[in-house]
Motif scaffolding. Structure first.
Motif, PDB file in Angstrom:
ATOM      1  N   ALA A  46     -13.656  11.899  -8.887  1.00 56.95           N
ATOM      2  CA  ALA A  46     -13.445  13.351  -8.912  1.00 56.95           C
ATOM      3  C   ALA A  46     -14.637  14.070  -9.538  1.00 56.95           C
ATOM      4  N   MET A  47     -15.183  13.503 -10.613  1.00 64.38           N
ATOM      5  CA  MET A  47     -16.345  14.102 -11.268  1.00 64.38           C
ATOM      6  C   MET A  47     -17.541  14.100 -10.318  1.00 64.38           C
ATOM      7  N   MET A  48     -17.728  12.994  -9.619  1.00 72.30           N
ATOM      8  CA  MET A  48     -18.840  12.889  -8.686  1.00 72.30           C
ATOM      9  C   MET A  48     -18.688  13.927  -7.565  1.00 72.30           C
ATOM     10  N   GLU A  49     -17.482  14.061  -7.042  1.00 73.03           N
ATOM     11  CA  GLU A  49     -17.243  15.012  -5.961  1.00 73.03           C
ATOM     12  C   GLU A  49     -17.442  16.457  -6.420  1.00 73.03           C
ATOM     13  N   LYS A  50     -17.055  16.765  -7.663  1.00 68.69           N
ATOM     14  CA  LYS A  50     -17.270  18.111  -8.204  1.00 68.69           C
ATOM     15  C   LYS A  50     -18.759  18.435  -8.299  1.00 68.69           C
ATOM     16  N   MET A  51     -19.568  17.392  -8.408  1.00 70.94           N
ATOM     17  CA  MET A  51     -21.016  17.579  -8.486  1.00 70.94           C
ATOM     18  C   MET A  51     -21.669  17.532  -7.099  1.00 70.94           C
ATOM     19  N   LEU A  54     -20.501  12.556  -2.342  1.00 68.03           N
ATOM     20  CA  LEU A  54     -19.432  11.752  -1.750  1.00 68.03           C
ATOM     21  C   LEU A  54     -19.906  10.312  -1.638  1.00 68.03           C
ATOM     22  N   SER A  55     -18.960   9.393  -1.485  1.00 70.46           N
ATOM     23  CA  SER A  55     -19.315   7.976  -1.365  1.00 70.46           C
ATOM     24  C   SER A  55     -18.538   7.326  -0.218  1.00 70.46           C
ATOM     25  N   PRO A  56     -18.941   7.611   1.020  1.00 75.76           N
ATOM     26  CA  PRO A  56     -18.216   7.054   2.157  1.00 75.76           C
ATOM     27  C   PRO A  56     -18.421   5.542   2.311  1.00 75.76           C
ATOM     28  N   ARG A  87     -27.049   2.264  -2.346  1.00 72.65           N
ATOM     29  CA  ARG A  87     -25.903   1.558  -1.747  1.00 72.65           C
ATOM     30  C   ARG A  87     -25.165   0.733  -2.795  1.00 72.65           C
ATOM     31  N   PHE A  88     -23.846   0.681  -2.618  1.00 69.70           N
ATOM     32  CA  PHE A  88     -22.968  -0.083  -3.492  1.00 69.70           C
ATOM     33  C   PHE A  88     -22.211  -1.082  -2.640  1.00 69.70           C
ATOM     34  N   GLU A 108     -18.828  -1.749   1.484  1.00 71.38           N
ATOM     35  CA  GLU A 108     -20.128  -1.160   1.187  1.00 71.38           C
ATOM     36  C   GLU A 108     -20.008   0.351   1.278  1.00 71.38           C
ATOM     37  N   HIS A 109     -20.720   1.031   0.380  1.00 73.07           N
ATOM     38  CA  HIS A 109     -20.666   2.481   0.283  1.00 73.07           C
ATOM     39  C   HIS A 109     -22.073   3.002   0.056  1.00 73.07           C
ATOM     40  N   VAL A 110     -22.258   4.272   0.338  1.00 73.49           N
ATOM     41  CA  VAL A 110     -23.509   4.946   0.039  1.00 73.49           C
ATOM     42  C   VAL A 110     -23.143   6.293  -0.577  1.00 73.49           C
ATOM     43  N   CYS A 111     -23.922   6.748  -1.520  1.00 71.30           N
ATOM     44  CA  CYS A 111     -23.708   8.081  -2.089  1.00 71.30           C
ATOM     45  C   CYS A 111     -24.522   9.087  -1.282  1.00 71.30           C
ATOM     46  N   VAL A 112     -23.845  10.169  -0.875  1.00 70.57           N
ATOM     47  CA  VAL A 112     -24.494  11.184  -0.055  1.00 70.57           C
ATOM     48  C   VAL A 112     -24.217  12.573  -0.618  1.00 70.57           C
TER      49      VAL A 112
END
Length: 141
Positions: A46-51, A54-56, A87-88, A108-112
């Motif tokens: 939630a904190m990341m999204e407020k900033m 996203l991490s699809p 990438r995670f 696997e995820h990436v922050c975008v």
């Protein structure tokens, strides 16, 4: 390597007529485990999204070993399998109440950036998160 442990009760709605967990529900349990891991490390989505980040999911791999059944509790083990700064990869093991391995998998995820969907550099945007992942990811032996 840090491993988060989460216990979930198998609900009737998650099973088929035989009382066996429907395969797609394991993905939901992996998300529960991933969220717990992130919280255990002191962060949250939630904190990341407020900033504005996203991490699809970009890839999933799941292998089913044994069924989980209605009336049991399952234990989800989650860890950071790999991390590159963009990438995670998370690893998962899910065990039934008898301790039998039901599933192994990775996601696997990436922050975008939420507006552009372009990858972001986690080290620059979230230095504390970056450090926690570097310090707690799986290390090759």
């Amino acid at each position: 390597m840090f491993i988060a442990n989460t216990e979930v009760a198998v609900r009737y709605a998650e099973t088929d007529q035989m009382g066996v967990v429907y395969h797609a529900n394991y993905l939901v349990w992996c998300e529960i485990g991933r969220t717990k891991l992130i919280e255990d490390l002191g962060f949250n989505y939630a904190m990341m999204e407020k900033m504005g980040v996203l991490s699809p999911v970009t890839s999933l791999e799941m292998k089913y070993h044994a069924p989980a059944k209605y009336g049991e509790n399952v234990t989800i083990e989650t860890w950071i399998e790999a991390y590159t700064g963009v990438r995670f990869s998370y690893g998962y093991k899910i065990f039934n109440q008898k301790g039998i391995l039901c599933l192994t998998g990775t996601s696997e995820h990436v922050c975008v950036d939420a507006d552009t969907f372009k990858p972001i550099n986690v080290k620059k945007r979230f230095p504390d998160w970056h450090e926690a992942y570097e310090n707690n990811k799986k290390t090759e032996v």
